[in-house]
Design a protein around this motif. Structure first.
Motif, PDB file in Angstrom:
ATOM      1  N   LYS A 247     -16.772  -6.442 -19.527  1.00  0.00           N
ATOM      2  CA  LYS A 247     -17.734  -5.411 -19.120  1.00  0.00           C
ATOM      3  C   LYS A 247     -17.672  -5.229 -17.607  1.00  0.00           C
ATOM      4  CE  LYS A 247     -22.733  -4.554 -18.865  1.00  0.00           C
ATOM      5  NZ  LYS A 247     -24.078  -5.102 -19.185  1.00  0.00           N
ATOM      6  N   ILE A 248     -17.696  -3.963 -17.169  1.00  0.00           N
ATOM      7  CA  ILE A 248     -17.680  -3.674 -15.734  1.00  0.00           C
ATOM      8  C   ILE A 248     -19.105  -3.749 -15.186  1.00  0.00           C
ATOM      9  CG2 ILE A 248     -17.220  -1.910 -13.983  1.00  0.00           C
ATOM     10  CD1 ILE A 248     -14.888  -0.951 -15.614  1.00  0.00           C
ATOM     11  N   TYR A 249     -19.305  -4.647 -14.227  1.00  0.00           N
ATOM     12  CA  TYR A 249     -20.618  -4.824 -13.607  1.00  0.00           C
ATOM     13  C   TYR A 249     -20.720  -4.090 -12.265  1.00  0.00           C
ATOM     14  CZ  TYR A 249     -22.245  -8.278 -16.974  1.00  0.00           C
ATOM     15  OH  TYR A 249     -22.677  -8.891 -18.128  1.00  0.00           O
ATOM     16  N   GLY A 250     -19.592  -3.687 -11.723  1.00  0.00           N
ATOM     17  CA  GLY A 250     -19.624  -3.008 -10.428  1.00  0.00           C
ATOM     18  C   GLY A 250     -18.205  -2.767  -9.943  1.00  0.00           C
ATOM     19  N   TYR A 251     -18.097  -2.436  -8.639  1.00  0.00           N
ATOM     20  CA  TYR A 251     -16.801  -2.086  -8.071  1.00  0.00           C
ATOM     21  C   TYR A 251     -16.680  -2.616  -6.645  1.00  0.00           C
ATOM     22  CZ  TYR A 251     -16.612   1.243 -11.941  1.00  0.00           C
ATOM     23  OH  TYR A 251     -16.599   1.811 -13.184  1.00  0.00           O
ATOM     24  N   LEU A 252     -15.442  -2.962  -6.296  1.00  0.00           N
ATOM     25  CA  LEU A 252     -15.081  -3.281  -4.912  1.00  0.00           C
ATOM     26  C   LEU A 252     -14.291  -2.100  -4.357  1.00  0.00           C
ATOM     27  CD1 LEU A 252     -13.716  -6.941  -4.803  1.00  0.00           C
ATOM     28  CD2 LEU A 252     -15.411  -5.992  -3.271  1.00  0.00           C
ATOM     29  N   TRP A 253     -14.751  -1.552  -3.228  1.00  0.00           N
ATOM     30  CA  TRP A 253     -13.994  -0.525  -2.521  1.00  0.00           C
ATOM     31  C   TRP A 253     -13.312  -1.181  -1.324  1.00  0.00           C
ATOM     32  CZ3 TRP A 253     -13.727   4.734  -3.744  1.00  0.00           C
ATOM     33  CH2 TRP A 253     -14.597   5.195  -4.725  1.00  0.00           C
ATOM     34  N   VAL A 254     -12.012  -0.945  -1.170  1.00  0.00           N
ATOM     35  CA  VAL A 254     -11.250  -1.514  -0.057  1.00  0.00           C
ATOM     36  C   VAL A 254     -10.478  -0.387   0.619  1.00  0.00           C
ATOM     37  CG1 VAL A 254      -9.537  -3.218   0.659  1.00  0.00           C
ATOM     38  CG2 VAL A 254     -10.968  -3.666  -1.355  1.00  0.00           C
ATOM     39  N   ILE A 255     -10.694  -0.191   1.915  1.00  0.00           N
ATOM     40  CA  ILE A 255      -9.935   0.817   2.661  1.00  0.00           C
ATOM     41  C   ILE A 255      -8.531   0.267   2.924  1.00  0.00           C
ATOM     42  CG2 ILE A 255      -9.740   2.051   4.850  1.00  0.00           C
ATOM     43  CD1 ILE A 255     -12.722   2.356   4.914  1.00  0.00           C
ATOM     44  N   THR A 256      -7.506   0.986   2.460  1.00  0.00           N
ATOM     45  CA  THR A 256      -6.115   0.510   2.568  1.00  0.00           C
ATOM     46  C   THR A 256      -5.236   1.450   3.370  1.00  0.00           C
ATOM     47  OG1 THR A 256      -5.491   1.653   0.525  1.00  0.00           O
ATOM     48  CG2 THR A 256      -6.304  -0.607   0.317  1.00  0.00           C
ATOM     49  N   ASP A 257      -5.828   2.395   4.074  1.00  0.00           N
ATOM     50  CA  ASP A 257      -5.078   3.508   4.653  1.00  0.00           C
ATOM     51  C   ASP A 257      -4.035   3.086   5.684  1.00  0.00           C
ATOM     52  OD1 ASP A 257      -4.953   6.518   4.798  1.00  0.00           O
ATOM     53  OD2 ASP A 257      -5.228   6.046   6.909  1.00  0.00           O
ATOM     54  N   ASP A 258      -4.322   2.092   6.512  1.00  0.00           N
ATOM     55  CA  ASP A 258      -3.440   1.791   7.638  1.00  0.00           C
ATOM     56  C   ASP A 258      -2.164   1.062   7.229  1.00  0.00           C
ATOM     57  OD1 ASP A 258      -5.002  -0.331   6.890  1.00  0.00           O
ATOM     58  OD2 ASP A 258      -5.138  -1.186   8.900  1.00  0.00           O
ATOM     59  N   ARG A 259      -2.189   0.288   6.132  1.00  0.00           N
ATOM     60  CA  ARG A 259      -1.001  -0.458   5.706  1.00  0.00           C
ATOM     61  C   ARG A 259      -1.172  -0.862   4.244  1.00  0.00           C
ATOM     62  NH1 ARG A 259      -2.948  -5.743   6.082  1.00  0.00           N
ATOM     63  NH2 ARG A 259      -4.752  -5.933   7.460  1.00  0.00           N
ATOM     64  N   PRO A 260      -0.043  -1.003   3.514  1.00  0.00           N
ATOM     65  CA  PRO A 260      -0.121  -1.401   2.102  1.00  0.00           C
ATOM     66  C   PRO A 260      -0.703  -2.802   1.955  1.00  0.00           C
ATOM     67  CG  PRO A 260       2.064  -0.548   2.670  1.00  0.00           C
ATOM     68  CD  PRO A 260       1.337  -0.757   3.955  1.00  0.00           C
ATOM     69  N   LEU A 261      -1.307  -3.048   0.817  1.00  0.00           N
ATOM     70  CA  LEU A 261      -1.843  -4.378   0.547  1.00  0.00           C
ATOM     71  C   LEU A 261      -0.703  -5.365   0.313  1.00  0.00           C
ATOM     72  CD1 LEU A 261      -4.799  -3.609  -1.894  1.00  0.00           C
ATOM     73  CD2 LEU A 261      -4.975  -4.395   0.469  1.00  0.00           C
ATOM     74  N   GLU A 262      -0.799  -6.542   0.924  1.00  0.00           N
ATOM     75  CA  GLU A 262       0.167  -7.602   0.699  1.00  0.00           C
ATOM     76  C   GLU A 262      -0.250  -8.422  -0.522  1.00  0.00           C
ATOM     77  OE1 GLU A 262       0.326  -9.846   4.268  1.00  0.00           O
ATOM     78  OE2 GLU A 262       1.185  -8.220   5.476  1.00  0.00           O
ATOM     79  N   ALA A 263       0.673  -9.254  -0.979  1.00  0.00           N
ATOM     80  CA  ALA A 263       0.419 -10.053  -2.179  1.00  0.00           C
ATOM     81  C   ALA A 263      -0.813 -10.945  -2.016  1.00  0.00           C
ATOM     82  CB  ALA A 263       1.647 -10.899  -2.513  1.00  0.00           C
ATOM     83  N   LEU A 264      -0.930 -11.596  -0.845  1.00  0.00           N
ATOM     84  CA  LEU A 264      -2.085 -12.465  -0.623  1.00  0.00           C
ATOM     85  C   LEU A 264      -3.379 -11.675  -0.551  1.00  0.00           C
ATOM     86  CD1 LEU A 264      -1.057 -15.289   1.862  1.00  0.00           C
ATOM     87  CD2 LEU A 264      -1.732 -15.475  -0.516  1.00  0.00           C
ATOM     88  N   GLU A 265      -3.299 -10.469   0.000  1.00  0.00           N
ATOM     89  CA  GLU A 265      -4.489  -9.623   0.045  1.00  0.00           C
ATOM     90  C   GLU A 265      -4.912  -9.237  -1.367  1.00  0.00           C
ATOM     91  OE1 GLU A 265      -4.103  -7.458   4.376  1.00  0.00           O
ATOM     92  OE2 GLU A 265      -2.967  -6.634   2.708  1.00  0.00           O
ATOM     93  N   HIS A 266      -3.930  -8.956  -2.223  1.00  0.00           N
ATOM     94  CA  HIS A 266      -4.235  -8.702  -3.633  1.00  0.00           C
ATOM     95  C   HIS A 266      -4.948  -9.898  -4.240  1.00  0.00           C
ATOM     96  CE1 HIS A 266      -2.692  -4.884  -5.149  1.00  0.00           C
ATOM     97  NE2 HIS A 266      -1.714  -4.964  -4.266  1.00  0.00           N
ATOM     98  N   MET A 267      -4.424 -11.085  -3.949  1.00  0.00           N
ATOM     99  CA  MET A 267      -5.025 -12.301  -4.491  1.00  0.00           C
ATOM    100  C   MET A 267      -6.461 -12.462  -4.004  1.00  0.00           C
ATOM    101  SD  MET A 267      -3.776 -16.259  -4.159  1.00  0.00           S
ATOM    102  CE  MET A 267      -4.719 -16.582  -2.679  1.00  0.00           C
ATOM    103  N   ALA A 268      -6.695 -12.210  -2.710  1.00  0.00           N
ATOM    104  CA  ALA A 268      -8.036 -12.334  -2.144  1.00  0.00           C
ATOM    105  C   ALA A 268      -8.987 -11.332  -2.782  1.00  0.00           C
ATOM    106  CB  ALA A 268      -7.986 -12.144  -0.633  1.00  0.00           C
ATOM    107  N   ILE A 269      -8.501 -10.104  -2.977  1.00  0.00           N
ATOM    108  CA  ILE A 269      -9.348  -9.059  -3.568  1.00  0.00           C
ATOM    109  C   ILE A 269      -9.672  -9.385  -5.020  1.00  0.00           C
ATOM    110  CG2 ILE A 269      -9.372  -6.642  -4.285  1.00  0.00           C
ATOM    111  CD1 ILE A 269      -7.714  -6.056  -1.728  1.00  0.00           C
ATOM    112  N   GLU A 270      -8.646  -9.784  -5.783  1.00  0.00           N
ATOM    113  CA  GLU A 270      -8.888 -10.116  -7.185  1.00  0.00           C
ATOM    114  C   GLU A 270      -9.819 -11.327  -7.306  1.00  0.00           C
ATOM    115  OE1 GLU A 270      -4.977 -10.633  -8.664  1.00  0.00           O
ATOM    116  OE2 GLU A 270      -4.545  -8.466  -8.771  1.00  0.00           O
TER     117      GLU A 270
END
Length: 541
Positions: A247-270
């Motif tokens: 079930k979706i309880y909410g959302y995380l918004w992340v501004i990514t405009d200046d550079r692509p997300l790196e693998a570790l950033e993906h891990m941190a976000i997830e």
């Protein structure tokens, strides 16, 4: 991770020359691979910095171009060719192919030993991997501490923004902001979110129409959002669902405009999305437990069965003290009712909104709960007043908010609840459309209501007023009601009814003739007003 650009900063590449594919220098290098065959692509897995010599390349420029296409197609990071002495430089067709595939093509001196290149690059890869491991451990440690400690979503937003250096917004499944943290300049959509406390509803509608939200609900996976300038989304975003038990309880918004997300950033976000889900589940459980206890307390407080039972009253006062609510002190009751009581989803959403509003006002002794299609908030009179505006500004016009008079003790709680119920009834019968209704403002209307329908028998003008209520005279009844409500002011009456003054004068004359009444007499107007309100309360629909 190590990139081609990072490798070219090493001493071993000090005499290297990039001859094509500059736009691919950000490609990641996983390892070094030396090839001595013309079918090199067959032996690649991706991520290799390939080392070779012109002797190992195809014999024609056309085949060299195909060679580049195949190596780049396998995902190699770059190709470095040892040239000089007996080896010719790379061909024009080869460079053109590398440029077309954004694939770095590097020329290194023939004197460069491939073993030295492999050693230098692999050492950097090892160090980079060690750094990545440390960063990964740091991310895991910080998120674990957040999940285990007494931390909230605001702490999570701050930690995540610090880990990835990007602006973060954590929102519920209605896209209302629960926490946020800025890590730099944002666009208009971001400023709207911070200013209004929610994502622009027009942007949400656009995402629904484009099928983005439906895809997220189906996959429960992160989605990348391009620019949508008409709604102020001038910087790209990652929209991450906060999911628990499917079930979706909410959302995380992340501004990514200046550079692509790196693998570790993906891990941190997830990982942060999982942590947020745990926090929201904990909050939901705590709110449900608190709501259950509050509902029980409020139900007991307003029950008339035990009126006068000193032991029962003492127990309720003791329970209220657990909420820091001192019942012997003056307090008021705030009752919020959805006009369409069948909208259970809106009621649940409203309950969460009111809980957030009351929770945001630290230290106020409040008891809040839900009874049927109504929300009830009990608090000290001096404390509950500041909440009214916040709640009034937050809720929509589909609601009615009623505030009781000041009361004391357990008996006072029952009185306050009855005052709120009476106010709702009076507002409905008199067609009072105001969203906020104060019991103390009802004045004589409540006195008439308490007097009951038997008061109609003693009102001197009821028979005449009933006559005006007949269908052909309904305009006259409404005109008279407006006239007496305005204290006999003809100008204001005509304005409220949106009629010409001569039309008003005609109607008033007709009313006076039918009822044989003197409308210029203040006492007569008061008696007429009382009769009209009694009819509204007890006879008219």
């Amino acid at each position: 991770m190590l990139t081609v650009s990072d490798c070219l900063q090493l001493e071993i590449f000090s005499n290297a020359r990039i001859v094509a594919g500059h736009s691919g220098l950000s490609r990641h290098v996983a390892w070094v691979h030396v090839t001595g065959t013309q079918d090199a692509a067959e032996w690649l897995n991706g991520g290799e910095l390939v080392l070779t010599t012109p002797l190992n390349l195809p014999k024609t420029p056309e085949d060299e171009a195909i060679y580049i296409q195949q190596v780049a197609g396998k995902g190699a990071a770059a190709l470095a060719i040892a040239v000089g002495r007996y080896s010719k430089p790379t061909s024009v067709k080869m460079r053109a192919a590398a440029e077309a595939h954004q694939f770095p093509l590097i020329e290194i001196p023939f004197t460069t030993r491939f073993t030295d290149v492999a050693k230098a690059v692999n050492q950097q890869i090892t160090e980079a991997n060690d750094t990545l491991s440390q960063r990964a451990l740091d991310i895991n440690r910080k998120l674990t501490q957040l999940a285990q400690g007494h931390r909230d979503l605001r702490d999570l937003a701050s930690v995540l923004a610090g880990l990835i250096g990007r602006s973060i917004s954590i929102e519920n499944n209605y896209f209302e902001v629960l926490a946020s943290h800025s890590a730099g300049e944002g666009d208009e959509a971001w400023r709207y979110t911070l200013r209004e406390g929610r994502t622009n509803p027009q942007l949400i509608t656009a995402l629904e129409e484009q099928g983005v939200l439906a895809e997220i609900h189906d996959t429960l996976q992160l989605a990348y959002l391009p620019q949508i300038s008409e709604f102020g989304l001038e910087m790209e975003r990652a929209l991450v669902p906060i999911v628990a038990h499917g079930k979706i309880y909410g959302y995380l918004w992340v501004i990514t405009d200046d550079r692509p997300l790196e693998a570790l950033e993906h891990m941190a976000i997830e990982g942060s999305a999982v942590t947020a889900a745990l926090m929201l589940l904990y909050q939901e459980t705590a709110l449900n437990t608190e709501a259950m206890l509050n509902n029980k307390l409020i139900s007991q407080l307003i029950q008339p069965d035990n009126l006068g039972n000193a032991g029962h009253d003492s127990a309720q006062i003791s329970q209220a003290k657990h909420h820091s609510l001192d019942m012997p002190t003056l307090f008021s009751m705030l009752l919020i009712k959805i006009k369409d009581g069948s909208d259970t989803e809106l009621l649940s959403r409203l309950h969460r909104q009111v809980s957030r509003i009351t929770s945001s006002v630290n230290g106020l002794p409040l008891v809040k709960g839900q009874l049927a299609d109504q929300l009830v908030v009990i608090g000290l009179q001096k404390d509950i007043q500041p909440l009214i505006k916040q709640i009034h500004d937050t809720v929509s016009d589909t609601l009615q908010i009623v505030i009781s008079g000041a009361v004391q003790g357990v008996k006072g709680a029952r009185i306050a609840y009855q005052q709120c119920q009476d106010a709702l009834y009076i507002a409905r019968k008199l067609q009072i459309e105001s969203t906020l209704i104060s019991f103390t403002d009802l004045g004589y209307l409540h006195t008439l209501y308490i007097a009951g329908s038997t008061a109609l028998e003693t009102s001197p003008h009821v028979s005449f007023l009933r006559l005006l209520l007949q269908e052909q005279s309904a305009d006259l009844f409404h005109t008279l009601e407006t006239y007496v409500d305005e204290g006999g002011n003809g100008v204001k009456t005509a304005e409220r009814l949106a009629i010409h003054r001569s039309t008003l004068n005609y109607r008033l004359a007709r009313i006076a003739e039918i009822g044989n009444v003197n409308l210029s007499d203040p006492e007569t107007r008061i008696n007429l007003q009382i009769g009209i309100k009694l009819l509204r309360l007890f006879e008219t629909a």
